[in-house]
Design a protein around this motif. Structure first.
Motif, mmCIF file in Angstrom:
data_model
loop_
_atom_site.group_PDB
_atom_site.id
_atom_site.type_symbol
_atom_site.label_atom_id
_atom_site.label_comp_id
_atom_site.label_asym_id
_atom_site.label_seq_id
_atom_site.Cartn_x
_atom_site.Cartn_y
_atom_site.Cartn_z
ATOM 1 N N SER B 175 44.822 35.449 52.726
ATOM 2 C CA SER B 175 43.920 36.537 53.090
ATOM 3 C C SER B 175 43.182 37.108 51.908
ATOM 4 N N THR B 176 43.085 36.337 50.836
ATOM 5 C CA THR B 176 42.338 36.856 49.699
ATOM 6 C C THR B 176 41.574 35.709 49.077
ATOM 7 N N LEU B 177 40.435 36.031 48.461
ATOM 8 C CA LEU B 177 39.690 35.001 47.741
ATOM 9 C C LEU B 177 40.017 35.082 46.264
ATOM 10 N N GLY B 178 40.740 36.127 45.917
ATOM 11 C CA GLY B 178 40.960 36.404 44.506
ATOM 12 C C GLY B 178 42.057 35.548 43.919
ATOM 13 N N ARG B 179 42.411 35.877 42.705
ATOM 14 C CA ARG B 179 43.364 35.054 41.987
ATOM 15 C C ARG B 179 44.795 35.392 42.354
ATOM 16 N N PHE B 180 44.991 36.550 42.989
ATOM 17 C CA PHE B 180 46.349 36.979 43.254
ATOM 18 C C PHE B 180 46.664 36.744 44.721
ATOM 19 N N GLY B 706 48.560 47.888 61.235
ATOM 20 C CA GLY B 706 48.489 48.632 59.986
ATOM 21 C C GLY B 706 47.816 47.834 58.886
ATOM 22 N N TYR B 707 47.881 48.392 57.702
ATOM 23 C CA TYR B 707 47.175 47.824 56.552
ATOM 24 C C TYR B 707 48.122 47.554 55.403
ATOM 25 N N ASN B 708 47.929 46.407 54.787
ATOM 26 C CA ASN B 708 48.563 46.145 53.504
ATOM 27 C C ASN B 708 47.449 46.004 52.467
ATOM 28 N N GLY B 709 47.821 46.062 51.217
ATOM 29 C CA GLY B 709 46.789 45.988 50.183
ATOM 30 C C GLY B 709 47.008 44.812 49.259
ATOM 31 N N ASN B 710 45.981 44.549 48.457
ATOM 32 C CA ASN B 710 46.109 43.528 47.432
ATOM 33 C C ASN B 710 45.262 43.963 46.241
ATOM 34 N N VAL B 711 45.754 43.706 45.061
ATOM 35 C CA VAL B 711 45.097 44.191 43.851
ATOM 36 C C VAL B 711 44.636 43.012 43.012
ATOM 37 N N GLY B 777 41.088 40.258 56.537
ATOM 38 C CA GLY B 777 40.982 40.641 55.135
ATOM 39 C C GLY B 777 39.698 41.446 54.972
ATOM 40 N N LEU B 778 39.813 42.685 54.527
ATOM 41 C CA LEU B 778 38.646 43.564 54.416
ATOM 42 C C LEU B 778 38.431 43.939 52.961
ATOM 43 N N ASP B 779 37.194 44.208 52.613
ATOM 44 C CA ASP B 779 36.857 44.606 51.240
ATOM 45 C C ASP B 779 37.422 43.603 50.239
ATOM 46 N N LEU B 780 37.427 42.335 50.615
ATOM 47 C CA LEU B 780 37.994 41.350 49.696
ATOM 48 C C LEU B 780 37.095 41.213 48.478
ATOM 49 N N SER B 801 35.008 39.008 53.446
ATOM 50 C CA SER B 801 36.053 39.272 54.428
ATOM 51 C C SER B 801 36.493 37.968 55.080
ATOM 52 N N THR B 802 37.710 37.985 55.597
ATOM 53 C CA THR B 802 38.261 36.797 56.257
ATOM 54 C C THR B 802 38.953 37.232 57.544
ATOM 55 N N ARG B 803 39.186 36.240 58.397
ATOM 56 C CA ARG B 803 39.928 36.527 59.621
ATOM 57 C C ARG B 803 40.906 35.389 59.855
ATOM 58 N N THR B 804 42.124 35.739 60.224
ATOM 59 C CA THR B 804 43.136 34.740 60.529
ATOM 60 C C THR B 804 43.794 35.147 61.821
#
Lengths: 439, 1075
Positions: B175-180, B706-711, B777-780, B801-804
């Motif tokens: 759910s992220t495009l980033g490195r983490f 609900g929401y989880n986050g990613n940094v 995935g929002l505000d990715l 953003s992504t959707r799964t």
């Protein structure tokens, strides 16, 4: 509640940096490091070489080149074919870095004035130099006959705000901005600096001379160039070279006043790119530049090997030879023939075998012609010729029609051709909506 | 089933008040059975607390007690079984089945899931948890803990394609495009910062995987990729001292050099001969920089110079053709990998104290001769209770020491030149059995000249290199945990947890002066003056590289826990608290030249001068400078709260909220931190009074949102520059702008909706969980193009953003019970992933180049497609006249490869499908009879594609070897009917190669079924006599892993997940004893 109180004291807890090597530029050392980024500041546009008349490229050579290299060489209507163009991006990256440096310097205490001045001078030099490079490819030539405020210049960005709207200024204001930045740099920069990737007062004067040359302000050309030569006293004699070596020059040699490389392209290392045959014929016997610069690999097949960078990169910075040739041209064009001849004599003695340098004959336009020819021979592969073509094409008797055979057809580039102005990369047009150049 | 609105009204009504309870004696009927076999247990003692009424179960295990309605505790005791204690509420609607665990089985009566903050009974959870108990964790044999999750964890997949280096495992997609992109790993309550290799799997008691917002949101901004919670073993209070001993040995195949699809030796030599005839090697043979040529080229050149007769040439070539480097690799460099594991643990406790001390030792004999790795772990845990059990203290220490020694750089180091692999007919030993000299880097004639001029011997003898450049990798990792809990009031507890962790690791490589690396470097920097004197710019002696990494962290968590039941029907569990963490790290690396081991001295070198290289004086270079320093600090704090409200044991509501701040972002973002929250609902419908269906005595519906986050820790709100120490032109430090200012930077947020159904049939014959989820995935953090005149090309910000969406099914079935038992566990997961917004136009050639199976690679987001996809160019077969590949230009057949490749657009290329499995899972069958058990795990992956590699004639023309498909290429008309491999072109044609490498014909379906492993166990009944009496439990096992593919869709020889390679098979034996 207890936790709320605890957290209010967390300001300092969150202060340390996540990575020691990261900085938010805020000290003299940070700005110094920014301005020492040679990957950004000591590079400059290169495609003008492809569009010029110094080299010819074989079919095999073109096959290995990027679309933009091929398109520029073939003088296509759409030379870049959608490629990302470093010639446009690199100078703007310099402007961005220079603006970050200038903004950071604003916020520093004035207790270190001399150092601040020097850094400010460097940033202004880089910004002016970058704008000038852009003007040579993406804006029309400065018109000898005037009317420059009616022509389109480039996008001027005088703050590091990436969201500032991009607008094309007129040509006159664009050149005034360049002069303004470089003149301020002259007043702030020190006379000497090590290494030569950092600009000096002589470099700023040399850059000014280049600008005045394309603005046809010849008095100021000679004035600036001669002042630069009086500050920078290093002179290099080609007789000291071991011309038998493949790379006779060393990086940061005496000849170099300011070090800058042209953007790396296939043209600079391809074994299928040869010097224009007519240009080769202009080199006289005993001219040391011939063996120092070129390798013969067949009949009329000359590779350009000797570069002031001492490596594979093409040199685009300021050299003593260029300063002398600008001084000589400025002087002859303002009627100061004797002084011009004196400079040329000294210059040529360091380019020919000892005691074999020619006595320049003739006066007036003949002498000017000879100086321009020396300019071509001295500054080959430096990214200067295209600018010279653009200005000389405005002078009767000096204009030139370029010709090359492309896909079996003879193609010409007339002196007034709009193809002397590159189009602005499509990406920029799409994202900002600024006016495109007409081709 | 009645109308659902009825339940909702009832639910709401019941929230308003509770229903009064009648005081009247009711019967309590029950049956005591063995939990495994379900056989009745006669003679068990059943005690009802607080009434202290006691009965003994009858021959059928049944009993009856009478008591007033209300809450009771029932205690069941039986010899050889764990004492069972259960709370119940009278009256009961049906017979109570009491399942007793035999002491041998050691199973927890109530399944508990751990969030890393608290342990909650599964019945009280509304989120999505997957838990692995000790038996499942121990099922697989591996030295690495994470491997043990594979194919036994629902919804979790080990990625084999696409960015696998940074993205080895995914929980419910990415759910992220980033490195983490990796799940957060929590060990013993705190996020773990060390290497997972340092955790001994034998110390792990349970693993819980948190998959949705309700389960994971207590981890807030770090939970976006899921959370894996690992709990290590501890002693149990009131238990006699127990000694556990474990030992196993695992034999693993070494890599098979014959798997790589390379040209055969005879084809290789034939190509070299052909190229020699065309004069290809002339420039190499005449080059001023004196490069090496292969033995075949040397022989042919001698023939050309008239130094060898045709006959000699033929016999020499024939003898080379008989050699195969791969045989020598198997013979001299590879061996079977052997992993040995031992552990010894003591545990036990009294009323006030519990303890566990465990010592583990692992030894790995690595598959490359001369290399090994050792690990020592010590785990100590102590718990104390004081002040009438109101104060609890837990102390823990976990330490790991590892040492890996590499004496042998292995086959990777066996290259011919920096551009070319070793020629395949190289032989590691000569005819007389001595280690052989191989051609490498520079020509033999040049090396001989250098030797005569006094330079160091320049010969390359691979087998003599072993032990000459030893690397030692050491790591020390330890942590101390302290836990305090104190009961402030009834139902209110205060807890404080603290952890100190530190790790230091070093990596040292010493290139002895006689190693090839040191000799070559010293020689290249040697100059000879006119009178023949040597000037060595790199002094004689060894070259010693060292690097160090040191990190430590302090973590502190304080929280209040509150539990309260009132009016019989209501129960509230809540917790709130705060957490702080400070992590510091630093690393350094240094190189010494001229190292003399005996005297411990080194010598200085000049790093700034450009020295001419010995092989070619106009090549200049600086002496490699390897010193560097880096460091940094991470700071986090968070506030969290979590509450669960239960009504009548069947209605469940829980909510969680968390706020995070860290030093990773600019201050502006921290101030406006958006709290992440979740809420969940659960309904145990089978508890309803009206529910009577006995076939399914238990079911529960639950949902969460609900929401989880990613940094992304690399970004900041400010203009950030990175200082780089050594500019290549000036040797000065310089700064690079790595981040343009972004005042609007926010966390990535993952919105998750989860619906789940848990159920079990009568006597747990079939039980399972089915979950559906929707993730957005929002505000990715992604890149968007920027006008170059701004001075940047891309801007990194919250713009993607992504959707799964997907499902996870887990079914457990007890197919046969009794003496012969058969259990099946089925895991099935399906998901569909899509990038819903991304601002950068994909570069078509990137999409086409990507996705060679097993080769990793990165990804290029395309709107409307999954993050990892396989794309190709349409293929029209081979030209029957020439064997040239045919593609399309503007819909017409074409062999204009340049136009085909350069003219590829999103519109005219093919999207074959996802590159990662969209349906996957496993089936695990376990059979047991008496003391014997056998279990086999079959895994499957469906619904994805991969791209094979094939011949690239370019490398053949450049004499760098090639693909073994060369042998099956089109060679004459008619071959197009039996092969799709293009003919060899007359000369290099890069675009033809590129077209073929991107063509549809190389795309294959990845669907396959694999027999992952088989485990055979023998656990004798230890009741009885003599020596065996002292054992409480004993197990001997045999385990085989990576057994092979049972079925695959593709006809090619490729393994969809490993490409031309294969996972290495292994066999292990082991035993574990408890006494």
């Amino acid at each position: 509640m207890v936790f709320m109180i605890m957290l209010s004291g967390c300001g300092e807890f969150l202060d340390p940096k996540p990575d020691n090597s990261l900085v938010v530029p805020s000290s003299i050392a940070d700005v110094r490091a920014l301005l020492d980024n040679t990957n950004v500041f000591n590079r400059q546009p290169v495609l003008n070489i492809h569009a010029g008349d110094e080299f010819f490229i074989t079919e095999a050579g073109l096959a290995g080149m990027s679309n933009s290299e091929v398109g520029t060489y073939k003088w296509l209507d759409d030379p870049f074919q959608g490629d990302r163009i470093d010639d446009w991006f690199v100078p703007y990256q310099q402007v961005f870095y220079a603006n970050i440096a200038l903004e950071s310097l604003e916020n520093l205490p004035s207790s270190d004035q001399p150092e601040l001045d020097q850094l400010r001078g460097e940033a202004l030099f880089h910004r002016g130099y970058a704008y000038f490079q852009l003007l040579q490819e993406f804006a029309p030539a400065y018109q000898k006959e005037g009317g420059n405020d009616a022509l389109l210049g480039i996008v001027l960005k005088n703050s590091p705000d990436i969201n500032e709207k991009a607008v094309r200024s007129d040509l006159e204001s664009s050149y005034q901005q360049v002069l303004d930045d470089l003149n301020r740099a002259v007043s702030l920069l020190p006379e000497n600096q090590v290494p030569k990737t950092r600009p000096t007062k002589a470099a700023a004067l040399g850059a000014l001379a280049r600008v005045y040359l394309v603005m046809f302000e010849f008095e100021k050309v000679s004035e600036s160039a001669m002042e630069a030569l009086s500050i920078y006293t290093g002179r290099f004699d080609f007789n000291e070279l071991d011309v038998s070596q493949s790379r006779p020059f060393v990086i940061f040699g005496d000849e170099t006043v300011f070090y800058s490389e042209l953007v790396s392209v296939r043209l600079s290392s391809s074994p299928e790119v040869f010097l224009d045959t007519l240009l080769m014929e202009k080199y006289e016997e005993k001219d040391l530049r011939f063996p120092a610069y070129f390798d013969s690999v067949g009949i009329n097949r000359y590779l350009y090997r000797g570069r002031l960078t001492g490596n594979f990169s093409l040199f685009g910075g300021l050299s003593v030879g260029e300063l002398e040739l600008m001084a000589a041209e400025g002087l002859i064009r303002t009627g100061r023939e004797e002084e011009s001849l004196e400079i040329m004599g000294s210059f040529l003695s360091r380019r020919y075998e000892e005691g074999k340098s020619p006595e320049l004959q003739g006066r007036g336009d003949d002498l000017l012609r000879r100086i321009l020819e020396e300019r071509q021979k001295e500054l080959v592969g430096r990214g200067i010729r295209f600018s010279d073509l653009r200005r000389l094409n405005q002078e009767t008797g000096f204009s030139k029609t370029l010709e090359r055979t492309i896909d079996g057809n003879l193609v010409k580039l007339e002196p007034e051709s709009p193809k002397y102005v590159f189009p602005i990369p499509q990406e920029e047009i799409q994202l900002t909506g600024i006016r495109q150049n007409e081709r | 089933m009645k109308n659902t609105s009825y339940f909702i009204i009832l639910f709401l009504l019941s929230l308003l008040g509770s229903i009064p309870v009648m005081a009247q004696q009711v019967p309590l009927k029950g049956k005591v059975v063995d939990s495994e076999s379900s056989l009745p247990l006669p003679g068990a003692m059943i005690t009802l607390i607080p009434k202290r009424q006691t009965v003994i179960s009858d021959q059928e295990g049944r009993f009856i007690l009478n008591a007033e309605p209300g809450d009771y505790e029932l205690i069941v005791q039986f010899l050889g079984y764990q004492t069972l204690s259960t709370k119940l509420e009278l009256p009961l609607s049906q017979e109570l089945i009491l399942e007793m665990n035999s002491i041998n089985l050691d199973l927890d009566a109530v399944e508990v899931v751990s969030t890393g903050y608290q342990e909650i009974p599964r019945s009280r959870a509304s989120g999505s948890f997957v838990s692995l108990d000790e038996e499942l964790v121990d099922r697989r044999v591996s030295t690495n803990l994470i491997d043990r999750l594979e194919d036994v964890t629902s919804g979790l997949i080990f990625n084999r394609t696409g960015d696998t280096g940074r993205d080895p495992i995914s929980i419910r997609g990415r759910s992220t495009l980033g490195r983490f992109s990796q799940p957060l790993i929590v060990i013993d309550n705190f996020p773990f910062d060390g290497n997972l290799e340092d955790i001994n799997p034998n110390d792990v008691e349970s693993i819980t995987v948190l998959r949705d917002a309700a389960a994971a949101s207590i981890w807030g901004a770090r939970a976006g990729n899921g959370v894996i919670v690992i709990t290590t073993k501890s002693g149990k209070a009131s238990e006699k001292m127990q000694v556990s001993l474990m030992a196993n040995t695992n034999w693993i195949q070494h890599p098979d050099p014959f798997l790589a699809p390379n040209l055969s030796v005879s084809d290789y030599i034939a190509v070299e001969k052909q190229l020699f005839a065309t004069g290809y090697y002339n420039s190499t043979l005449n080059s001023s920089s004196r490069p090496a040529v292969t033995p075949v080229v040397e022989i042919l050149n001698k023939q050309k110079q008239g130094l060898l007769s045709d006959q000699e040439v033929n016999s020499q070539l024939a003898s080379l053709e008989r050699q195969d480097l791969r045989n020598d690799l198997n013979r001299y460099l590879y061996r079977t990998q052997v992993n040995q594991q031992y552990s010894l643990a003591l545990s036990g406790g009294s009323d006030q104290i519990d303890y566990r001390v465990a010592l583990g030792y692992d030894h790995q004999q690595l598959p490359v001769v001369g290399n090994s790795s050792d690990r020592l772990t010590l785990n100590i845990k102590n718990g104390y209770k004081a002040l009438k059990d109101r104060l609890g203290i837990q102390l823990g220490f976990y330490g790991t020491k590892t040492l890996s020694i590499d004496q042998n750089a292995g086959p990777e180091d066996l290259y011919f030149t920096s551009l070319q692999d070793m020629y395949p007919y190289a032989s590691l030993k000569d005819e007389s059995g001595r280690p052989a000299i191989l051609n490498r880097q520079f020509s033999n004639a040049f090396k001989e000249e250098a030797r005569q001029q006094g330079l160091l011997d320049w010969n390359y003898i691979p087998l003599d290199e072993i032990g000459k450049s030893p690397s030692h990798m050491r790591s020390d990792d330890w942590r101390i945990n302290l836990g305090l809990d104190y009961q402030l009031l009834k139902g209110l507890n205060a807890k404080l947890l603290y952890q100190y962790w530190q790790q230091s690791s070093s990596n040292e490589t010493l290139y002895h002066q006689d190693s090839y690396y040191a000799r070559e470097l010293i020689n290249l920097f040697t100059e000879i003056d006119e009178s023949g004197n040597l000037q060595r710019n790199i002094p004689l002696g060894g070259i010693w590289d060292q690097s160090f990494v040191r990190s430590n962290s302090h973590s502190l968590r304080g929280f209040l826990e509150y539990s309260h039941s009132w009016k019989e029907d209501w129960r509230l569990d809540a917790l709130t608290g705060a957490e702080l963490k400070a992590l510091d790290r630093e690393s350094s690396s240094v190189r010494y030249y001229g190292f003399d081991k005996d005297r411990s001295t080194t010598l200085p070198v000049d790093y700034t001068t450009l020295f001419p290289q010995f092989n070619d004086s106009w090549l200049t270079s600086r002496i490699p400078y390897q010193d560097g320093l880096s460091g940094g600090k991470d700071r986090f704090y968070s506030l969290f709260a979590n509450a669960a409200l239960i009504y009548k044991k069947r209605y469940l509501l829980n909510a969680s909220v968390r706020k995070d701040a860290s030093n990773l972002f600019g201050v502006a973002t921290n101030q406006k931190a958006v709290p992440l929250w979740s809420a969940g609902l659960g309904w145990t419908g089978s508890e309803e009074g009206f529910y009577k269906w006995k076939a399914i005595p238990y079911w529960k519906l639950r949902g969460s949102y609900g929401y989880n986050g990613n940094v992304d820790r690399s970004l900041s709100a400010f203009t950030t520059a990175q200082i780089i120490s050594n500019n290549y032109l000036t040797q000065l430090p310089y700064a690079q702008v790595v981040n343009s200012p972004n005042r609007n930077l926010r966390w990535e947020r993952i919105k998750i909706t989860n619906l789940g159904l848990d159920f079990s049939t009568k006597e747990d014959r079939i039980s399972g969980t089915l979950e559906f989820y929707w993730k957005e995935g929002l505000d990715l953090i992604g890149q968007s193009p920027y006008a170059p005149s701004a001075g940047i090309q891309f801007f990194t910000g919250n713009n993607a953003s992504t959707r799964t969406k997907g499902y996870d099914l887990m079914l457990e079935s007890k197919n046969l019970r009794g003496a012969f038992q058969w259990n099946t566990v089925l895991l099935l997961s399906g998901l569909k992933e899509e990038v819903t917004s991304y601002e950068i136009e994909p570069v078509v050639s990137n999409l086409l180049n990507y996705a060679d199976a097993g080769l990793g690679g990165t990804y290029f987001p395309v709107k409307g497609r999954p993050l990892f996809g396989v794309y190709s160019l349409p293929w029209a077969g081979l030209n029957p006249e020439t064997g040239a590949p045919i593609g399309y230009v503007d819909g017409e057949l074409s062999e204009d490869y340049r136009t085909i490749v350069n003219g590829a657009t999103m519109e005219n290329i093919l999207y074959n499908g996802p590159a990662r499995p969209t349906t996957f899972g496993s089936i695990r069958n376990t059979f047991s009879y008496g003391p014997f058990s056998i279990s086999a795990n079959i895994s499957y992956r469906f619904g994805y594609y991969f791209k094979r590699s094939s011949i690239q004639y370019n490398t053949i023309f450049m004499a760098r070897g090639g693909h073994s498909d060369f042998a099956d290429r089109w060679q004459e008309p008619g071959d197009e009917l039996i092969t799709q491999i293009p003919s060899m072109p007359a000369s290099r044609n890069t675009f033809r190669d590129r077209f073929y490498s991107m063509a549809e014909v190389l795309v294959e379906k990845g669907d396959h079924i694999r027999l992952q492993d088989i485990r055979l166990g023998y656990s004798p009944k230890l009741a009885g006599e003599g020596f065996l009496k002292s054992f409480r439990k004993a197990e001997f096992f045999l385990y085989a892993n990576n057994l092979g593919i049972l079925w695959k869709k593709t006809d090619s020889t490729w393994d969809p997940d490993y490409g031309w390679n294969r996972p290495r098979k292994s066999v292990a034996v082991g035993l574990s004893l408890d006494f």
